[in-house]
Motif scaffolding. Structure first.
Motif, PDB file in Angstrom:
ATOM      1  N   UNK A 146      34.177  16.798  24.317  1.00  0.00           N
ATOM      2  CA  UNK A 146      33.052  17.477  23.674  1.00  0.00           C
ATOM      3  C   UNK A 146      33.647  18.591  22.817  1.00  0.00           C
ATOM      4  N   UNK A 147      32.837  19.146  21.947  1.00  0.00           N
ATOM      5  CA  UNK A 147      33.338  20.241  21.115  1.00  0.00           C
ATOM      6  C   UNK A 147      33.789  21.403  21.987  1.00  0.00           C
ATOM      7  N   UNK A 148      33.014  21.707  23.043  1.00  0.00           N
ATOM      8  CA  UNK A 148      33.380  22.804  23.949  1.00  0.00           C
ATOM      9  C   UNK A 148      34.684  22.521  24.678  1.00  0.00           C
ATOM     10  N   UNK A 149      34.836  21.303  25.206  1.00  0.00           N
ATOM     11  CA  UNK A 149      36.046  20.947  25.953  1.00  0.00           C
ATOM     12  C   UNK A 149      37.276  20.947  25.047  1.00  0.00           C
ATOM     13  N   UNK A 150      37.105  20.444  23.841  1.00  0.00           N
ATOM     14  CA  UNK A 150      38.234  20.421  22.899  1.00  0.00           C
ATOM     15  C   UNK A 150      38.631  21.841  22.523  1.00  0.00           C
ATOM     16  N   UNK A 151      37.647  22.691  22.282  1.00  0.00           N
ATOM     17  CA  UNK A 151      37.943  24.086  21.950  1.00  0.00           C
ATOM     18  C   UNK A 151      38.722  24.751  23.086  1.00  0.00           C
ATOM     19  N   UNK A 152      38.264  24.535  24.324  1.00  0.00           N
ATOM     20  CA  UNK A 152      38.953  25.126  25.470  1.00  0.00           C
ATOM     21  C   UNK A 152      40.372  24.573  25.600  1.00  0.00           C
ATOM     22  N   UNK A 153      40.536  23.268  25.443  1.00  0.00           N
ATOM     23  CA  UNK A 153      41.858  22.643  25.557  1.00  0.00           C
ATOM     24  C   UNK A 153      42.810  23.135  24.478  1.00  0.00           C
ATOM     25  N   UNK A 154      42.283  23.347  23.275  1.00  0.00           N
ATOM     26  CA  UNK A 154      43.113  23.796  22.149  1.00  0.00           C
ATOM     27  C   UNK A 154      43.298  25.310  22.134  1.00  0.00           C
ATOM     28  N   UNK A 155      42.540  26.020  22.983  1.00  0.00           N
ATOM     29  CA  UNK A 155      42.644  27.481  23.021  1.00  0.00           C
ATOM     30  C   UNK A 155      42.025  28.155  21.805  1.00  0.00           C
ATOM     31  N   UNK A 156      40.968  27.557  21.287  1.00  0.00           N
ATOM     32  CA  UNK A 156      40.284  28.101  20.107  1.00  0.00           C
ATOM     33  C   UNK A 156      38.779  28.127  20.387  1.00  0.00           C
ATOM     34  N   UNK A 157      38.026  28.691  19.469  1.00  0.00           N
ATOM     35  CA  UNK A 157      36.578  28.750  19.661  1.00  0.00           C
ATOM     36  C   UNK A 157      35.911  27.452  19.216  1.00  0.00           C
ATOM     37  N   UNK A 158      34.723  27.210  19.747  1.00  0.00           N
ATOM     38  CA  UNK A 158      33.937  26.052  19.331  1.00  0.00           C
ATOM     39  C   UNK A 158      33.641  26.130  17.840  1.00  0.00           C
TER      40      UNK A 158
END
Length: 195
Positions: A31-43
């Motif tokens: 998800x956009x949220x999960x990808x943001x968290x995994x990449x260490x960036x904001x949604x």
């Protein structure tokens, strides 16, 4: 002076996060949220580069071949066998690549853009294997009756099935390689090997 941003590198980093999640939890976990968290960036940062989850997945699908290409390149001037073995999930990185590719394969059944990417990549791989087989036939390493395009399609189908068998644990990596060797031995001449 403002810092220059390499937008393609940022997109690649986001795609790498998608691949890590897909390897661990499948595309259902992306998800956009999960990808943001995994990449260490904001949604919001993810949304700056990708308007939707579908756009992000389609881009990530274009980055799938990197690991396979690195394994093939590390073999130096690979022969047919080396290339086929490089396609098998024999270590953690190759296993992750295979899991991600399988997740995207399921998505490709409903997404024509991702399906097109798979068809293009498979066609390029089939053509490369066929060219290697033709060269081996022409230099006397393979029997003269080998049909390179048909043999390439057969070998890639074999490796695809063996890859799934290794992932599922009902074939070991060594057993899969032995089956590739068995198949190649059936088309090799006594003068050479297809290594």
């Amino acid at each position: 002076m403002p810092k220059r941003v390499d937008h393609e590198e940022r997109r690649w980093q986001i795609a790498a996060a998608v691949r890590r999640i897909a390897a661990d939890r499948g595309l259902e976990g992306v998800s956009l949220n999960e990808v943001a968290a995994e990449a260490g960036i904001s949604k919001g940062f993810v949304q700056h580069y990708f308007a939707s989850r579908d756009d992000m997945l389609r881009y990530a699908a274009t980055t799938l071949r990197g690991g396979v290409e690195e394994r093939i390149a590390s073999a130096g001037e690979p022969g047919v066998r080396d290339l086929l073995v490089a396609l098998l999930p024999l270590d953690d990185a190759a296993r992750d690549d295979a899991l991600v590719a399988n997740a995207f394969l399921v998505r490709a059944l409903k997404d024509p853009a991702i399906a097109g990417h798979f068809r293009t990549g498979h066609g390029q791989l089939r053509d490369a294997v066929a060219a290697m087989l033709a060269a081996a036939r022409d230099d006397g390493t393979l029997v003269s009756t080998v049909d390179p395009p048909a043999e390439a399609a057969s070998l890639l189908a074999l490796v695809s099935g063996l890859g799934d068998a290794v992932l599922l644990g009902y074939q070991s990596g060594e057993e899969a390689i032995a089956l590739i060797d068995l198949h190649l031995s059936r088309i090799a001449t006594t003068q050479g090997k297809t290594r």
